[in-house]
Enzyme design. Structure first.
Site, PDB file in Angstrom:
ATOM      1  N   HIS A  36      -4.134  55.286 -32.296  1.00  0.00           N
ATOM      2  CA  HIS A  36      -3.294  54.097 -32.528  1.00  0.00           C
ATOM      3  C   HIS A  36      -1.806  54.433 -32.362  1.00  0.00           C
ATOM      4  O   HIS A  36      -1.121  54.807 -33.311  1.00  0.00           O
ATOM      5  CB  HIS A  36      -3.558  53.533 -33.924  1.00  0.00           C
ATOM      6  CG  HIS A  36      -3.069  52.131 -34.091  1.00  0.00           C
ATOM      7  ND1 HIS A  36      -3.725  51.178 -34.822  1.00  0.00           N
ATOM      8  CD2 HIS A  36      -1.970  51.495 -33.598  1.00  0.00           C
ATOM      9  CE1 HIS A  36      -3.075  50.028 -34.788  1.00  0.00           C
ATOM     10  NE2 HIS A  36      -1.975  50.200 -34.046  1.00  0.00           N
ATOM     11  N   ASP A  79      -4.041  44.134 -31.032  1.00  0.00           N
ATOM     12  CA  ASP A  79      -3.222  44.668 -32.127  1.00  0.00           C
ATOM     13  C   ASP A  79      -1.813  44.087 -32.168  1.00  0.00           C
ATOM     14  O   ASP A  79      -1.161  43.902 -31.148  1.00  0.00           O
ATOM     15  CB  ASP A  79      -3.128  46.189 -32.030  1.00  0.00           C
ATOM     16  CG  ASP A  79      -2.359  46.769 -33.198  1.00  0.00           C
ATOM     17  OD1 ASP A  79      -2.595  46.343 -34.333  1.00  0.00           O
ATOM     18  OD2 ASP A  79      -1.495  47.639 -32.957  1.00  0.00           O
ATOM     19  N   HIS A 110      -6.864  44.159 -35.622  1.00  0.00           N
ATOM     20  CA  HIS A 110      -5.780  44.104 -36.611  1.00  0.00           C
ATOM     21  C   HIS A 110      -6.119  42.916 -37.503  1.00  0.00           C
ATOM     22  O   HIS A 110      -5.891  41.774 -37.127  1.00  0.00           O
ATOM     23  CB  HIS A 110      -4.444  43.897 -35.888  1.00  0.00           C
ATOM     24  CG  HIS A 110      -3.261  43.718 -36.807  1.00  0.00           C
ATOM     25  ND1 HIS A 110      -2.002  44.134 -36.467  1.00  0.00           N
ATOM     26  CD2 HIS A 110      -3.142  43.178 -38.038  1.00  0.00           C
ATOM     27  CE1 HIS A 110      -1.160  43.844 -37.452  1.00  0.00           C
ATOM     28  NE2 HIS A 110      -1.823  43.255 -38.412  1.00  0.00           N
ATOM     29  N   HIS A 162      -5.777  50.239 -39.135  1.00  0.00           N
ATOM     30  CA  HIS A 162      -4.873  50.381 -40.294  1.00  0.00           C
ATOM     31  C   HIS A 162      -5.304  49.621 -41.546  1.00  0.00           C
ATOM     32  O   HIS A 162      -4.635  48.678 -41.968  1.00  0.00           O
ATOM     33  CB  HIS A 162      -3.443  50.018 -39.920  1.00  0.00           C
ATOM     34  CG  HIS A 162      -3.285  48.806 -39.025  1.00  0.00           C
ATOM     35  ND1 HIS A 162      -3.905  47.608 -39.270  1.00  0.00           N
ATOM     36  CD2 HIS A 162      -2.572  48.628 -37.887  1.00  0.00           C
ATOM     37  CE1 HIS A 162      -3.583  46.749 -38.327  1.00  0.00           C
ATOM     38  NE2 HIS A 162      -2.775  47.344 -37.472  1.00  0.00           N
ATOM     39  N   ASP A 194      -0.510  54.571 -36.111  1.00  0.00           N
ATOM     40  CA  ASP A 194       0.149  53.284 -35.831  1.00  0.00           C
ATOM     41  C   ASP A 194       1.649  53.512 -35.597  1.00  0.00           C
ATOM     42  O   ASP A 194       2.502  52.757 -36.067  1.00  0.00           O
ATOM     43  CB  ASP A 194      -0.079  52.263 -36.954  1.00  0.00           C
ATOM     44  CG  ASP A 194       0.385  50.850 -36.565  1.00  0.00           C
ATOM     45  OD1 ASP A 194       0.720  50.649 -35.382  1.00  0.00           O
ATOM     46  OD2 ASP A 194       0.424  49.984 -37.445  1.00  0.00           O
ATOM     47  N   PHE A 250       8.528  44.722 -37.681  1.00  0.00           N
ATOM     48  CA  PHE A 250       7.619  45.639 -38.371  1.00  0.00           C
ATOM     49  C   PHE A 250       7.516  46.953 -37.606  1.00  0.00           C
ATOM     50  O   PHE A 250       7.690  46.981 -36.387  1.00  0.00           O
ATOM     51  CB  PHE A 250       6.219  45.026 -38.443  1.00  0.00           C
ATOM     52  CG  PHE A 250       6.119  43.789 -39.294  1.00  0.00           C
ATOM     53  CD1 PHE A 250       6.095  43.887 -40.671  1.00  0.00           C
ATOM     54  CD2 PHE A 250       6.029  42.535 -38.713  1.00  0.00           C
ATOM     55  CE1 PHE A 250       5.978  42.740 -41.462  1.00  0.00           C
ATOM     56  CE2 PHE A 250       5.915  41.385 -39.501  1.00  0.00           C
ATOM     57  CZ  PHE A 250       5.886  41.499 -40.876  1.00  0.00           C
ATOM     58  N   GLY A 251       7.201  48.030 -38.291  1.00  0.00           N
ATOM     59  CA  GLY A 251       6.857  49.274 -37.603  1.00  0.00           C
ATOM     60  C   GLY A 251       7.592  50.481 -38.117  1.00  0.00           C
ATOM     61  O   GLY A 251       8.746  50.393 -38.536  1.00  0.00           O
TER      62      GLY A 251
END
Lengths: 314, 422
Positions: B60, B152, B179, B231, B304, B322-323
């Site tokens: 991922h 995803d 996801h 995740h 991820d 996000f991230g």
């Protein structure tokens, strides 16, 4: 506890929320506001405390009374002010909030008063700019000067905070006024019960040290203060409650409910009011209300806050 | 003569239960012997005190190419992978344009080959343009080299589309990676709960993940298709997967370093480096997730890795994307979450980074089999180091572990018999 106000030294350059303040610091702001309150009673309503300083009022979200209150507070302290009003986030204009503030800072601003639709915006800015940051309301997070003026008003009317029981009624989920009040009141030893339906009162709010009641009628007889929050028009039809009519019936403050309150109960509202929705005119204009007093006191609180952060920044 | 001889390492190969001091010999890109190896080699690596294991696989990773090359490219992802001990990474398809056709799949493979570092295996979209409406050409993408399919960034919202996708993927015997997030319950910035309430930030309820997961498990059970949960973040999700596995559903699942180590309390600073999707949850969720990894409910560890530019992470919390990135410190993070806590040992952690993810993507790698491609990682389990994102190969710096003092570091990454340096 010994009274330490006399030797207390204020050290904070920013006021972003009540969350990071101690009870002693909150009390110090209230005490400072007492001395500034007197200035408004003079025929020449001005002191030179901030002469030569520039206060930047950055209102990224609509505001009338908070903006005017800060503007007047700054001018009574002899500061110069610059005003920026911008609807929505500056991101939509292609400039980030941070860039906007850095640009205005480059003009030589000493204190920024920030109103922003995003929770945490003043906190982000406080880490990135060298001027002082005063939070005038961030998203659904905090509105520290509103809570300070509410607490100041209660203290003046009822003598102290410790042991009081305060109800905050309405849309707690989206209210920065509610959050700052809960934090400040708890720190000064008051009990807080928040009142509203579960869709407007998140269960996890109890982690902030308050209680929850879904029934206004259940709490009427036991509280010293009722702070009625405004139901915002954008919440109408949002699915959070069935109708204004039902909300008003279940959570509106009217004479019939007032009759079941303590005689000396203090009725507050941060404004602007929806008369006939969360509060009837009889109550809003009745003998127990201190709604306009809140507004007057707000000026003293904001003078105190601007003065204190400027002293700490020296 | 062998090309590379790795001597005296602790050879851990969970695929065949190996955990012993041994040598590994490599010739012509292949593993030729594992055991006691005599004779010379062109390059001898002394692995005394080190772990020698199959090349690590991260299923991922967001490589951001094409579309956001300022944040990451396939080449910088591959370099970061090698630096982090990974010999294989899977590129998620939420690029711009998305990887939803065979040409896009070929592009990822080609760019990965050009980088010549870690193997970069593309994951294709389940639906065209990730729009959740029409099935993407999974069969053709599989032929072109896709190893799994996922939309995803979003879950496949439509039940009928997901049902068909699973039927189709079942025919192809390929895993669909989901996801899990109910679209109706999305839109927040962080985990729902006491912290979000205090901060006045809109929450993302765990229920949103659990609802889609529960739906998908029913569909996976009915279709018999292979379903992989990306995740996993909530305690209830772990329990749902555990129960489904007990019923024989062909479900696999992954956990990220951040969901194993961080909680929503981190968001209290309003620093968007802690903003991730699914969001950081509560300490209870972290504990349940760790337990799920330990008991085998969660099969894989996956980062991820989601690079974001500094400009975007300087925004207000709710407006920032996000991230977070962790490709280059993942091994030490897993060790901290799972080995330091006595939940797993090194063979247990390595299984979830080698043979288990290899099974999900049906790769031949993930084991130290004689004759197999020599993808090998050498880890110094005792090396102490401090995370400094500025030293990463990644183009981005959105790493929540900055300044963390960690133990354990991959020191040599061998891909196809070549020692790869980023």
């Amino acid at each position: 506890m010994t009274k330490t106000t006399g030797e207390f030294i204020w050290k904070r350059k920013h006021l972003v929320g009540l969350d990071e303040l101690s009870a002693e610091e909150i009390t110090y702001i209230l005490d400072t506001a007492e001395s500034f309150r007197e200035v408004s009673t003079r025929s020449i309503k001005k002191v030179p405390a901030l002469r030569g300083k520039v206060v930047g009022l950055l209102f990224f979200e609509d505001s009338t009374r908070t903006r005017m209150s800060f503007e007047l507070a700054a001018s009574r302290l002899s500061a110069d002010t610059v005003l920026l009003t911008s609807k929505g986030s500056s991101v939509t204009k292609g400039e980030t909030t941070l860039d906007t503030v850095r640009n205005v800072e480059a003009m030589g601003v000493d204190i920024f008063v920030i109103r922003h639709s995003q929770s945490g915006a003043p906190h982000m800015l406080a880490k990135q700019v060298s001027a002082s940051i005063v939070n005038a309301g961030d998203g659904s997070h905090e509105h520290p000067t509103q809570a300070l003026l509410d607490i100041f008003t209660i203290r003046r009317r009822l003598g102290g905070l410790s042991g009081l029981r305060v109800a905050i009624v309405g849309d707690i989920a989206h209210s920065r006024v509610a959050r700052s009040n809960i934090i400040g009141l708890r720190k000064l030893g008051a009990e807080v019960v928040v009142v509203g339906p579960p869709t407007l009162v998140p269960a996890a709010i109890t982690a902030m040290g308050c209680e929850i009641s879904h029934s206004l009628d259940d709490v009427l007889a036991e509280v010293d203060v009722i702070n009625m929050l405004r139901i915002q028009f954008e919440r109408f039809g949002s699915g959070l409650f069935p109708s204004v009519r039902e909300y008003s019936r279940l959570y509106g403050l009217n004479s019939e409910r007032m009759a079941r309150c303590r005689k000396d109960v203090l009725i507050m509202h941060p404004g602007p009011m929806n008369r006939g929705v969360e509060i009837t005119s009889e109550v809003a204009d009745g003998p127990n209300n201190c709604i306009l007093r809140q507004v007057t006191n707000g000026l003293a609180i904001r003078m105190a806050v601007l003065y204190l952060v400027s002293q700490a920044a020296k | 003569m062998n090309d590379i001889l790795i001597q005296n390492g602790r050879v851990i190969d969970p695929a065949c239960g190996t955990d012993e001091i041994a040598d590994v010999a490599i010739a012509k890109g292949k593993i030729v012997k594992v055991g006691k190896v005599a004779g010379k080699a062109k390059e001898v690596i002394d692995a005394k005190g080190k772990i020698v294991c199959p090349g690590l696989i991260d299923i991922h990773v967001h490589c951001r190419e094409p579309g956001h090359e300022e944040e990451e490219t396939i080449a910088t992802s591959a370099a970061g992978a090698v630096a982090g001990g990974f010999t294989t990474i899977c590129a998620m398809p939420n690029t711009h344009p998305p990887q939803d056709n065979e040409t896009a799949i070929q592009y990822v493979l080609q760019r990965g080959a050009e980088a010549g570092l870690a193997r970069v295996l593309p994951v294709g979209c389940i639906t065209k343009a990730r729009e959740g409406a029409e099935l993407a050409e999974m069969g053709l993408m599989l032929e072109a080299g896709a190893v799994a399919f996922s939309d995803d960034g979003d879950g496949v919202a439509s039940t009928s589309v997901m049902y068909r996708a699973l039927q189709y993927a079942g025919m192809l015997n390929v895993a669909l990676m989901q996801h899990c997030q109910d679209g109706d319950l999305s839109g927040g910035a962080m985990n729902s709960g006491a912290v979000a309430v205090r901060l006045g930030l809109r929450g993302i309820a765990s229920a949103g993940e659990e609802l889609m997961l529960q739906r998908d498990l029913v569909l996976a059970e009915r279709t018999g298709a292979r379903y992989h949960v990306q995740h996993v973040s909530s305690a209830w999700s772990v329990e749902l997967i555990r129960q489904a596995k007990a019923r024989g559903v062909r479900v696999t699942a992954e956990a990220t370093p951040h969901h194993l180590l961080l909680t929503d309390a981190s968001c209290a600073s309003f620093d968007p480096v802690y903003k991730v999707n699914p969001p950081l949850r509560s300490a209870t969720d972290v504990e349940a997730l760790r337990a799920g990894v330990a008991d085998g409910t969660i099969d894989c560890l996956a980062t991820d890795h989601a690079p974001q530019s500094d400009e975007e992470k300087e925004l207000e919390f709710a407006l920032a994307p996000f991230g977070m990135i962790s490709l280059e410190c993942a091994v030490a993070l897993y060790a901290k979450a799972l080995i330091d806590t006595n939940l797993l040992d090194w063979p247990g952690v390595i299984a979830k980074m080698t043979v288990n993810p290899a099974r999900v993507i049906r790769a031949d790698s993930g084991a130290l089999a004689v004759g197999a491609d020599a993808d090998i990682t050498i880890i110094d389990p005792k090396k102490r180091w401090t995370v400094q994102a500025e030293k990463f190969q990644s183009k981005s710096r959105n790493c929540p572990y900055e300044g963390w003092k960690l133990k354990g570091k991959p020191i040599t990454t061998i891909v196809g018999g070549e020692v790869k340096k980023p």
